[in-house]
Design an enzyme around this catalytic site. Structure first.
Site, mmCIF file in Angstrom:
data_model
loop_
_atom_site.group_PDB
_atom_site.id
_atom_site.type_symbol
_atom_site.label_atom_id
_atom_site.label_comp_id
_atom_site.label_asym_id
_atom_site.label_seq_id
_atom_site.Cartn_x
_atom_site.Cartn_y
_atom_site.Cartn_z
ATOM 1 C CD GLU A 105 -2.778 -0.957 2.707
ATOM 2 O OE1 GLU A 105 -4.459 -1.076 1.684
ATOM 3 O OE2 GLU A 105 -2.554 -0.514 3.755
ATOM 4 C CB CYS A 118 3.039 7.742 3.319
ATOM 5 S SG CYS A 118 3.824 6.457 4.218
ATOM 6 C CB CYS A 125 6.584 -5.099 9.670
ATOM 7 S SG CYS A 125 7.753 -3.733 9.855
ATOM 8 C CB CYS A 129 4.875 -1.002 16.701
ATOM 9 S SG CYS A 129 6.881 -1.424 15.520
ATOM 10 C CB CYS A 132 1.885 -0.795 13.207
ATOM 11 S SG CYS A 132 2.467 -0.457 11.520
ATOM 12 N N GLY A 191 6.722 -1.491 7.068
ATOM 13 C CA GLY A 191 8.334 -1.831 6.517
ATOM 14 C C GLY A 191 8.663 -0.738 6.659
ATOM 15 C CD GLU A 192 12.820 0.409 10.992
ATOM 16 O OE1 GLU A 192 14.232 1.062 10.172
ATOM 17 O OE2 GLU A 192 12.087 0.588 11.717
ATOM 18 C CB SER A 223 9.519 7.251 10.023
ATOM 19 O OG SER A 223 9.045 6.701 11.244
ATOM 20 C CB SER A 245 8.741 4.905 15.279
ATOM 21 O OG SER A 245 7.799 5.229 14.260
ATOM 22 C CG LEU A 246 10.288 8.659 21.597
ATOM 23 C CD1 LEU A 246 11.317 7.182 21.753
ATOM 24 C CD2 LEU A 246 10.811 9.911 22.479
ATOM 25 C CG HIS A 247 5.174 5.479 18.875
ATOM 26 N ND1 HIS A 247 4.341 6.089 18.444
ATOM 27 C CD2 HIS A 247 5.824 4.516 18.253
ATOM 28 C CE1 HIS A 247 4.308 6.640 16.999
ATOM 29 N NE2 HIS A 247 5.709 5.859 17.243
ATOM 30 C CG ASN A 322 -4.757 7.548 12.696
ATOM 31 O OD1 ASN A 322 -5.421 7.902 12.411
ATOM 32 N ND2 ASN A 322 -3.468 7.407 12.188
ATOM 33 C CB CYS A 365 -0.053 6.830 11.385
ATOM 34 S SG CYS A 365 0.297 9.118 10.242
HETATM 35 S S1 SF4 Z 1 5.328 1.069 12.891
HETATM 36 FE FE1 SF4 Z 1 6.650 0.497 11.595
HETATM 37 S S2 SF4 Z 1 8.396 -0.778 12.039
HETATM 38 FE FE2 SF4 Z 1 7.000 -0.996 13.439
HETATM 39 S S3 SF4 Z 1 5.276 -2.489 12.932
HETATM 40 FE FE3 SF4 Z 1 4.215 -0.562 11.800
HETATM 41 S S4 SF4 Z 1 5.540 -0.205 9.800
HETATM 42 FE FE4 SF4 Z 1 6.540 -1.805 10.851
#
Ligand code: SF4
Length: 384
Positions: A105, A118, A125, A129, A132, A191-192, A223, A245-247, A322, A365
């Site tokens: 996507e 984006c 991934c 997380c 996500c 993905g990372e 990111s 991506s701190l959170h 979200n 996001c």
């Molecule tokens: S936030 Fe990024 S690194 Fe974490 S699971 Fe989602 S896509 Fe992967």
């Protein structure tokens, strides 16, 4: 060789194009010039057919068409949100005879004066997380540099953002002299990116090349969830803007939200940010902080966030969570978000809350996911 079987030149680096031309036994003295010609047609003009390349000899055009294609990955579906955000489900070109073409996507977020794409860097991934949606999709594979670049080419096609094309009439497209429909790219899709650094770096080289797609590196943000050993390398190799991506502001909580934290805890991550090549007040690092109801949204969390970022050239993005099907969290109440952002704002961080875009089409996001699953070895064998 069918069109689908021919290698596509879309997304190729300059070295990749040179290798493709050498494979056609072109004299070495011609390679540099031919690469420049192809580069201009593919990335400046958005050519879809070798025949359009008028400054290339008819004979070479015919040979190129015999062995290669300018085919893009296919847009399987397009959804347009009521706020103008677009989400494309894109089917990548098959990597072998057994592959039907993985799906990813990609999201386009238009504003009056700019448009942000984006992009994804993996199918699924590597990481999990817990806030996500992509984190619930196992890694299928890394995207190649070509597949990363092709997302921008597909977007520019669809948005009429190459010379001679007409923009679509449905939805918001930024206008104005010299304004491109896609002016910014963020690696915040599936993905990372830092677990695919080689391909991400090559792709960034193509995206920012001034004779083609011409995106300024200041308008390309990568990111990461905090793959500490690769952060410095990203900066040194690409000069891209960095987002983290701190959170969470405590390790015990971040271990749950971003399990990678167990390997690279907050202190190590922030040190890597302090050392990020090129970071300065003029090139700030963006810290993303998803607002989860009664999980990470207290006043104490806000004050600790400000304390942690002291001395880091930072800007903060508070992201109202979200929701997605089956998500274990709720979005913080708006009053709570405002209270949290006041604390951050009063500490000197401008406009911290990111407006959710494309929620109605699961394009916001953390909402991306495709149905592509890793073909289990057994299934692949069965397919043989
Ligand atoms: S936030 Fe990024 S690194 Fe974490 S699971 Fe989602 S896509 Fe992967």
């Amino acid at each position: 060789m069918t069109q689908t079987q021919k290698p596509s030149l879309i997304g190729e680096t300059r070295q990749g194009l040179a290798a493709r031309l050498r494979a056609l036994d072109l004299p070495e003295r011609e390679i540099k010039m031919r690469v420049a010609q192809l580069w201009n047609w593919i990335y400046f003009h958005g050519a879809r057919d070798f025949d359009a390349m008028l400054n290339v000899s008819k004979m070479l055009r015919a040979r190129l068409a015999e062995h290669y294609t300018l085919e893009r990955p296919e847009i399987v579906s397009e959804q347009v949100s009521n706020d103008g955000t677009r989400k494309w489900l894109i089917r990548l070109r098959p990597v072998d005879a057994h592959d039907k073409g993985a799906e990813i996507e990609c999201v386009y977020i238009p504003e009056e004066d700019r448009g942000t794409l984006c992009v994804s860097s993996q199918v699924g991934c590597t990481l999990t997380c817990t806030f996500c949606h992509t984190g619930t999709q196992r890694l299928v594979r890394n995207l190649t540099a070509q597949e990363i670049v092709a997302q921008l080419v597909v977007a520019r096609d669809r948005l009429g953002d190459f010379p001679g094309l007409t923009p679509p009439t449905d939805g918001l497209i930024p206008k104005g002299d010299g304004v491109r429909a896609v002016s910014n790219v963020v690696f915040m899709g599936m993905g990372e990116p830092l677990y695919n650094l080689d391909h991400v770096s090559d792709a960034l080289g193509v995206l920012s090349d001034g004779e083609g797609l011409s995106l300024s590196r200041r308008r390309i943000t990568v990111s990461t969830s905090g793959v500490v050993p690769q952060i410095g390398e990203l900066g040194a190799r690409t000069g891209a803007m960095l987002a983290i991506s701190l959170h969470a502001v405590r390790d015990d909580l971040r271990d749950k939200l971003v399990p990678l934290n167990k390997k690279y805890p907050i202190a190590e991550l922030l040190q890597a940010c302090r050392d990020y090549p090129g970071a300065s007040n003029a090139r700030r690092i963006t810290f993303e902080y998803v607002m989860l109801k009664e999980i990470n949204d207290s006043d104490a969390d806000a004050r600790e966030l400000v304390r942690l970022l002291k001395g880091v050239p930072a800007k903060i993005n508070l992201i109202p969570f979200n929701p997605w099907p089956g998500a274990p969290y709720e979005c913080s109440d708006w009053e709570r978000i405002e209270k949290f952002s006041d604390i951050v704002f009063n500490a000197g961080y401008a406009s911290p809350v990111r407006t959710p875009r494309g929620r109605d089409i699961l394009a916001a996001c953390g909402q991306l996911k495709s149905e592509t699953e890793k073909l289990r070895a057994r299934a692949r064998l069965a397919a043989q």
